[in-house]
Design an enzyme around this catalytic site. Structure first.
Site, PDB file in Angstrom:
ATOM      1  N   GLY A 155       2.744 -27.067  45.836  1.00  0.00           N
ATOM      2  CA  GLY A 155       3.713 -27.566  46.820  1.00  0.00           C
ATOM      3  C   GLY A 155       3.073 -28.520  47.804  1.00  0.00           C
ATOM      4  N   ARG A 170      11.544 -25.215  43.783  1.00  0.00           N
ATOM      5  CA  ARG A 170      11.364 -25.056  45.237  1.00  0.00           C
ATOM      6  C   ARG A 170      12.078 -26.163  46.008  1.00  0.00           C
ATOM      7  NH1 ARG A 170       5.150 -23.865  46.253  1.00  0.00           N
ATOM      8  NH2 ARG A 170       5.955 -23.495  48.343  1.00  0.00           N
ATOM      9  N   ARG A 226      -0.632 -15.305  44.653  1.00  0.00           N
ATOM     10  CA  ARG A 226      -0.850 -14.340  45.738  1.00  0.00           C
ATOM     11  C   ARG A 226      -0.231 -12.973  45.424  1.00  0.00           C
ATOM     12  NH1 ARG A 226      -3.740 -17.515  48.881  1.00  0.00           N
ATOM     13  NH2 ARG A 226      -3.028 -19.641  49.220  1.00  0.00           N
ATOM     14  N   ASP A 275       0.748 -17.065  54.277  1.00  0.00           N
ATOM     15  CA  ASP A 275       0.273 -16.780  52.914  1.00  0.00           C
ATOM     16  C   ASP A 275      -0.354 -15.388  52.790  1.00  0.00           C
ATOM     17  OD1 ASP A 275       1.205 -19.201  52.023  1.00  0.00           O
ATOM     18  OD2 ASP A 275      -0.722 -20.234  52.232  1.00  0.00           O
ATOM     19  N   ARG A 313       8.568 -14.218  47.312  1.00  0.00           N
ATOM     20  CA  ARG A 313       7.513 -13.217  47.557  1.00  0.00           C
ATOM     21  C   ARG A 313       8.047 -11.945  48.195  1.00  0.00           C
ATOM     22  NH1 ARG A 313       2.589 -17.393  49.209  1.00  0.00           N
ATOM     23  NH2 ARG A 313       2.082 -17.916  47.040  1.00  0.00           N
ATOM     24  N   ARG A 316      -5.866 -31.903  51.752  1.00  0.00           N
ATOM     25  CA  ARG A 316      -5.735 -32.908  52.816  1.00  0.00           C
ATOM     26  C   ARG A 316      -6.931 -33.844  52.824  1.00  0.00           C
ATOM     27  NH1 ARG A 316      -2.656 -28.728  54.179  1.00  0.00           N
ATOM     28  NH2 ARG A 316      -0.987 -28.937  55.722  1.00  0.00           N
TER      29      ARG A 316
HETATM   30  C1  S3P Z   1       0.527 -25.077  53.213  1.00  0.00           C
HETATM   31  C2  S3P Z   1       1.496 -24.667  54.061  1.00  0.00           C
HETATM   32  C3  S3P Z   1       2.289 -23.451  53.854  1.00  0.00           C
HETATM   33  C4  S3P Z   1       1.611 -22.513  52.863  1.00  0.00           C
HETATM   34  C5  S3P Z   1       1.105 -23.212  51.660  1.00  0.00           C
HETATM   35  C6  S3P Z   1       0.121 -24.314  52.028  1.00  0.00           C
HETATM   36  C7  S3P Z   1      -0.158 -26.334  53.500  1.00  0.00           C
HETATM   37  O1  S3P Z   1       3.563 -23.806  53.370  1.00  0.00           O
HETATM   38  O2  S3P Z   1       2.480 -21.475  52.479  1.00  0.00           O
HETATM   39  O3  S3P Z   1       0.444 -22.291  50.795  1.00  0.00           O
HETATM   40  O4  S3P Z   1      -1.210 -26.619  52.891  1.00  0.00           O
HETATM   41  O5  S3P Z   1       0.333 -27.082  54.356  1.00  0.00           O
HETATM   42  P1  S3P Z   1       4.752 -24.231  54.389  1.00  0.00           P
HETATM   43  O6  S3P Z   1       4.159 -25.191  55.325  1.00  0.00           O
HETATM   44  O7  S3P Z   1       5.819 -24.861  53.564  1.00  0.00           O
HETATM   45  O8  S3P Z   1       5.186 -22.939  55.025  1.00  0.00           O
END
Ligand code: S3P
Length: 434
Positions: free
Chosen positions: A102, A130, A394, A321, A352, A35
């Site tokens: 992601g 995904r 993980r 997580d 998972r 971010r």
């Molecule tokens: C994350 C949000 C989570 C988390 C991922 C990182 C983020 O996913 O599992 O490892 O940085 O916003 P989701 O928001 O899709 O649950």
């Protein structure tokens, strides 16, 4: 040595330890770092990122930003991002490769929707499997034109008209979807409001200084399309999700005490602390401070007998997580540990729930699998066996902790994927286990 990583075979081998003891500085938080890099890129001027992780996911974010014409340099240990403002990206000359990340794909999509140029977002095989409709749908509602390949990446974002703001109720608790929509809202006409029923990690809101409004039990988070993002320095705290493996190793080992330094303690990330305490873990927090709008502190964990626990509902997104390592704690605790309302885990870097159920069974644990979670009966007498990371960082790291509590040898196949979030995990775990 109770943990060895062999590069040639890409396996880690774990044997039973009698104590976990020592001091660990977990790697910097990848969620916050990604971010910070994105906000720096759209900031007005140069931002300094302090304690930026070398792990693969945040590096994927930097790579994509460079491809969008953002200059990023090293300055000693820090990283300087030359932000170009909200409309400063230039058209990429090739698809943007988000690797395994992601967060990179879903958040950057928010910034690329409704640009004056088109772009394609892709990633590795895991990321390309995904669900991406969850971000394409709200972005389309804002006016973006996005095509997917049967719901997944490659994500083709067409050049498009200026986005318009909207009210969007999240269909699932997801900080990635929430952040994607809020980032798109920064460039949209009017106000964009995301409504969440179950809170998820709130780093984006904190970093943009957005005060959420509570209404009938929901959180309303709004951005105005006229907002600008100032350049600034961001100090990234150490990663709670990385610390979690050492918290459970330290609590479940027969002896020892572990100190984890300068760990991010944001309440929307750290629900595992309360769950482990409910299980009987002895945890003390010291040196609490505030760093870059995030609470940080040192975690002391002492070995202690654990008992089973039930975790469901609103606690799940606050430790999403940490569920793989909680399942390991459950196998080592006395009684039943049940994790429910966690169907989202099936859409992570791998499924998972399925991966942890299968791997823990391979070590001899009794595991019941549900569509939305799993239950494990402990304490299981764990016996070493071959387990599969499924190239999910993980899962690999959680199974190593299980291997430290199992007799014989536990072989973790595909162990190098730990570098997605924790580049020197194997050496660090080896240094505290004996
Ligand atoms: C994350 C949000 C989570 C988390 C991922 C990182 C983020 O996913 O599992 O490892 O940085 O916003 P989701 O928001 O899709 O649950």
């Amino acid at each position: 040595m109770n943990i060895r990583y062999d590069k040639a075979s890409d396996r880690a081998v774990a044997t039973r330890c009698t104590q976990v003891d020592g001091i660990v500085d977990p790697p910097p938080d990848k969620s916050i770092a990604q971010r910070a890099a994105l906000l720096a890129a759209i900031g007005d001027g140069t931002s300094r990122l302090v304690n930026f992780p070398s792990s693969a996911d945040p590096q994927s974010t930097l790579r994509c930003l460079r491809q969008l014409g953002i200059a990023i340099e090293k300055d000693g240990e820090d990283i300087l991002v030359r932000g170009k403002g909200l409309d400063g990206f230039s058209a990429p000359d090739a698809p943007l490769d988000c690797g395994n990340s992601g967060t990179t794909m879903r958040l950057i999509a928010g910034l690329l929707a409704g640009q004056k140029f088109g772009s394609v977002l892709t990633g590795d095989a895991s990321l390309r499997s995904r669900p991406m409709e969850r971000i394409a749908a709200p972005l389309r509602k804002m006016g973006a034109r996005i095509a997917l390949d049967t719901g997944c990446a490659p994500l083709r974002i067409e050049r498009g008209p200026r986005l318009h703001g909207m009210n969007y109720r999240l269909p699932m608790p997801s900080a990635q979807v929430k952040s994607c929509v809020l980032l798109a809202g920064l460039r949209a006409k009017g106000r964009t409001t995301v409504i969440e029923t179950l809170p998820s990690r709130d780093h984006t809101e904190r970093m943009l200084n957005l005060a959420p409004r509570e209404a009938e039990g929901d959180r309303h988070i709004s951005v105005e399309g006229t907002m600008s993002v100032p350049a600034r320095a961001w100090t990234v705290p150490n990663d709670f999700s990385a610390a979690a493996f050492f918290m459970v190793a330290g609590a479940a080992a027969p002896h020892g005490a572990i100190l984890l330094r300068k760990v991010g303690l944001n309440p929307t990330r750290s629900a595992l602390i309360g769950v482990l305490e409910e299980m009987g873990a002895r945890i003390r927090i010291a040196n609490r401070e505030e760093s870059g709008g995030e609470p940080v502190g040192d975690l002391h964990i002492e070995a202690s007998p654990l008992r089973g626990v039930r975790v469901d509902g609103a606690r799940i997104p606050l430790m999403i997580d940490e569920i793989p390592i909680l399942a390991v704690a459950g196998a080592l605790a006395t009684g039943r540990t049940e994790i429910r309302d966690a169907r989202e885990l099936r859409f992570k870097e791998t499924d998972r729930i399925g991966a942890m159920a299968e791997n823990l069974r391979r070590l001899g644990a009794t595991v019941e699998e549900f569509d939305d979670g799993l239950a494990v009966e402990g304490p299981a007498a764990l016996h070493g066996n071959v387990v599969e990371s499924r190239r999910d960082h993980r899962v690999a790291m959680a199974m190593a902790v299980a291997g430290l509590m199992a007799d014989g040898e536990t072989i973790i196949e595909g162990a190098s994927c730990a570098a997605v979030s924790f580049p020197n995990y194997w050496e660090t775990l080896a240094s505290v286990a004996s």
